[in-house]
Scaffold this motif. Structure first.
Motif, short mmCIF file in Angstrom:
data_model
loop_
_atom_site.label_atom_id
_atom_site.label_comp_id
_atom_site.label_asym_id
_atom_site.label_seq_id
_atom_site.Cartn_x
_atom_site.Cartn_y
_atom_site.Cartn_z
N LEU A 1 -3.75 -2.62 4.87
CA LEU A 1 -2.35 -2.42 5.24
C LEU A 1 -2.05 -0.96 5.59
O LEU A 1 -2.57 -0.05 4.96
CB LEU A 1 -1.44 -2.82 4.08
CG LEU A 1 -1.44 -4.28 3.66
CD1 LEU A 1 -0.61 -4.46 2.40
CD2 LEU A 1 -0.90 -5.17 4.77
N PRO A 2 -1.14 -0.75 6.53
CA PRO A 2 -0.59 0.60 6.71
C PRO A 2 0.29 0.97 5.51
O PRO A 2 0.78 0.09 4.79
CB PRO A 2 0.28 0.45 7.99
CG PRO A 2 -0.21 -0.78 8.66
CD PRO A 2 -0.67 -1.69 7.56
N GLN A 3 0.49 2.24 5.30
CA GLN A 3 1.33 2.71 4.20
C GLN A 3 2.73 2.10 4.31
O GLN A 3 3.33 2.08 5.38
CB GLN A 3 1.43 4.22 4.23
CG GLN A 3 2.22 4.83 3.08
CD GLN A 3 2.36 6.33 3.19
OE1 GLN A 3 2.50 6.87 4.29
NE2 GLN A 3 2.30 7.04 2.07
N GLY A 4 3.25 1.61 3.19
CA GLY A 4 4.60 1.07 3.16
C GLY A 4 4.72 -0.37 3.59
O GLY A 4 5.80 -0.96 3.50
N CYS A 5 3.62 -0.97 4.06
CA CYS A 5 3.64 -2.38 4.45
C CYS A 5 3.22 -3.25 3.27
O CYS A 5 2.53 -2.80 2.36
CB CYS A 5 2.71 -2.62 5.63
SG CYS A 5 3.27 -1.85 7.16
N GLY A 6 3.65 -4.51 3.29
CA GLY A 6 3.38 -5.41 2.18
C GLY A 6 2.57 -6.62 2.58
O GLY A 6 2.64 -7.08 3.72
N LEU A 7 1.80 -7.12 1.62
CA LEU A 7 1.09 -8.38 1.77
C LEU A 7 1.70 -9.35 0.76
O LEU A 7 1.72 -9.07 -0.44
CB LEU A 7 -0.40 -8.20 1.50
CG LEU A 7 -1.27 -9.46 1.46
CD1 LEU A 7 -1.29 -10.14 2.82
CD2 LEU A 7 -2.68 -9.15 0.98
N VAL A 8 2.23 -10.46 1.25
CA VAL A 8 2.79 -11.49 0.39
C VAL A 8 1.82 -12.66 0.40
O VAL A 8 1.50 -13.19 1.47
CB VAL A 8 4.18 -11.94 0.88
CG1 VAL A 8 4.68 -13.13 0.07
CG2 VAL A 8 5.18 -10.78 0.78
N TYR B 1 0.85 -1.19 0.00
CA TYR B 1 0.00 0.00 0.00
C TYR B 1 0.89 1.24 0.00
O TYR B 1 1.82 1.35 0.81
CB TYR B 1 -0.89 0.03 1.25
CG TYR B 1 -2.15 -0.81 1.16
CD1 TYR B 1 -2.22 -1.96 0.38
CD2 TYR B 1 -3.28 -0.46 1.90
CE1 TYR B 1 -3.36 -2.72 0.32
CE2 TYR B 1 -4.44 -1.22 1.85
CZ TYR B 1 -4.47 -2.36 1.06
OH TYR B 1 -5.63 -3.12 1.01
N LEU B 2 0.58 2.20 -0.88
CA LEU B 2 1.39 3.40 -1.05
C LEU B 2 0.76 4.65 -0.43
O LEU B 2 1.39 5.71 -0.43
CB LEU B 2 1.66 3.65 -2.53
CG LEU B 2 2.37 2.51 -3.28
CD1 LEU B 2 2.50 2.84 -4.76
CD2 LEU B 2 3.74 2.20 -2.67
N LYS B 3 -0.46 4.52 0.08
CA LYS B 3 -1.14 5.64 0.72
C LYS B 3 -1.67 5.20 2.09
O LYS B 3 -1.75 4.01 2.39
CB LYS B 3 -2.32 6.13 -0.15
CG LYS B 3 -1.90 6.78 -1.46
CD LYS B 3 -1.32 8.18 -1.26
CE LYS B 3 -1.04 8.86 -2.58
NZ LYS B 3 -0.52 10.25 -2.40
N ARG B 4 -2.04 6.18 2.91
CA ARG B 4 -2.51 5.91 4.27
C ARG B 4 -4.02 5.71 4.26
O ARG B 4 -4.79 6.65 4.04
CB ARG B 4 -2.13 7.04 5.23
CG ARG B 4 -0.64 7.20 5.44
CD ARG B 4 -0.33 8.16 6.57
NE ARG B 4 -0.87 9.49 6.31
CZ ARG B 4 -0.27 10.41 5.55
NH1 ARG B 4 0.87 10.13 4.94
NH2 ARG B 4 -0.82 11.61 5.36
N ARG B 5 -4.45 4.48 4.50
CA ARG B 5 -5.87 4.18 4.56
C ARG B 5 -6.49 4.84 5.79
O ARG B 5 -5.93 4.80 6.88
CB ARG B 5 -6.10 2.66 4.60
CG ARG B 5 -7.56 2.24 4.52
CD ARG B 5 -7.65 0.73 4.48
NE ARG B 5 -9.04 0.28 4.30
CZ ARG B 5 -9.87 0.06 5.29
NH1 ARG B 5 -9.48 0.25 6.55
NH2 ARG B 5 -11.10 -0.37 5.06
N GLY B 6 -7.64 5.44 5.61
CA GLY B 6 -8.30 6.15 6.70
C GLY B 6 -7.98 7.62 6.73
O GLY B 6 -8.73 8.40 7.32
#
Length: 307
Positions: free
Chosen positions: A250-257, A220-225
């Motif tokens: 996801l928080p910004q900058g975190c990844g889902l694999v 995710y590249l933006k801040r959800r919420g």
């Protein structure tokens, strides 16, 4: 386009590039690859136990497709069975057992914004087929620098859990073909299975080998919420719209694999004016020395593909 045809991101330019890759395999010491790692051991099969034959899917009638499509759109109007939106900052979090994990802190806010800008400058486009994917994304955007950067940030605990999955070979890096996607109000990427990516690589003994992705890394590249609302990543672990679902936010900058083959997932619609941006690429695995199943092929969920 039906679910088994070439996906919209597989362009003529992509095809020609892949033909060129066959004749110009990448060196094993390319910076986009991780240093060699040992493969994992395959699970032992019980003596005398035969593998179950896979049954070919039965073609759906138009009526059945219509009912499944209605079932999907009812599903995404409802809350997921489980919603995950808070994650520890010092370790990975398993989302689906043996299939999906959240990796914290892969990119800084500044790095996320830079990728958004570069993706916009490259160009984001919609799907060729109308009425299915409405989000916009890049096509044929190679960013080796981003892959090299993130290779160094993949935690060892993630590499180990991924390597414990089929085809049980080592993680070799992140494919340089990145897809940056933008979801504006109401835009979505309905349930689908991701396409595997591969690269042709030199081999010390034979002409070439192929590293192929088994999992997707989605960031995710933006801040959800704050910068956008809605837009969760919904997982359908049973492959059914009537089974349990998991929403990952996801928080910004975190990844889902997550596993590519067979794992149905969707980018849910964004609410309001802010846009959601994500970046994703394939996690490459070493070529197996044993017989493995076919790589993942892009397809929409049951009933969703246009005819």
């Amino acid at each position: 386009m039906n679910g088994d045809e070439v996906p919209d991101f597989f362009t003529g330019e992509t095809y020609l590039k892949r033909l060129g890759d066959l004749e110009n395999p990448l060196p094993l010491d390319s910076p986009i690859f991780l240093p060699p790692r040992p493969d994992s051991s395959q699970p032992e099969t019980e003596p005398g136990k035969k593998k179950e034959a896979r049954k070919l899917p039965i073609p759906l009638s138009e009526e059945e497709k219509g009912k499944l499509k209605e079932e999907y759109y009812r599903n995404v109007q409802l809350p997921a069975t489980t919603t995950m939106d808070t994650f520890p900052a010092d370790c990975i979090t398993e989302v689906l057992q043996g299939k999906a994990w959240v990796v914290p802190g892969l990119l800084s806010e500044e790095e996320c914004e830079q990728i958004v800008q570069e993706g916009e400058e490259w160009g984001l486009r919609g799907a060729k087929e109308a009425g299915v994917r409405t989000s916009k994304r890049t096509s044929d955007w190679d960013n080796e620098q981003l892959s090299v950067k993130l290779n160094k940030r993949l935690p060892e605990e993630l590499l180990k859990v991924v390597e414990a999955t089929a085809p049980y070979t080592s993680v070799r890096g992140i494919h340089p073909n990145w897809r940056v996607a933008r979801y504006q109000e109401g835009e979505t990427f309905p349930a689908h299975v991701d396409q595997a990516d591969s690269v042709t690589v030199q081999h010390p003994e034979k002409k070439r080998q192929r590293f192929t992705s088994s999992h997707t890394l989605l960031i995710y590249l933006k801040r959800r919420g704050e910068q956008f609302q809605g837009g969760a990543t919904r997982l359908f672990p049973t492959g059914s719209y009537s089974g349990a679902t998991t929403d990952v936010c996801l928080p910004q900058g975190c990844g889902l694999v997550f596993q590519q083959r067979g794992l149905l997932h969707a980018g849910l619609p964004v609410d309001g004016a802010g846009a959601k941006y994500i970046a994703q690429a394939g996690v490459l695995r070493a070529e197996a020395g044993h017989v493995t199943g076919a790589p993942a092929i892009f397809k929409y969920g049951p009933g969703l593909a246009t005819s």
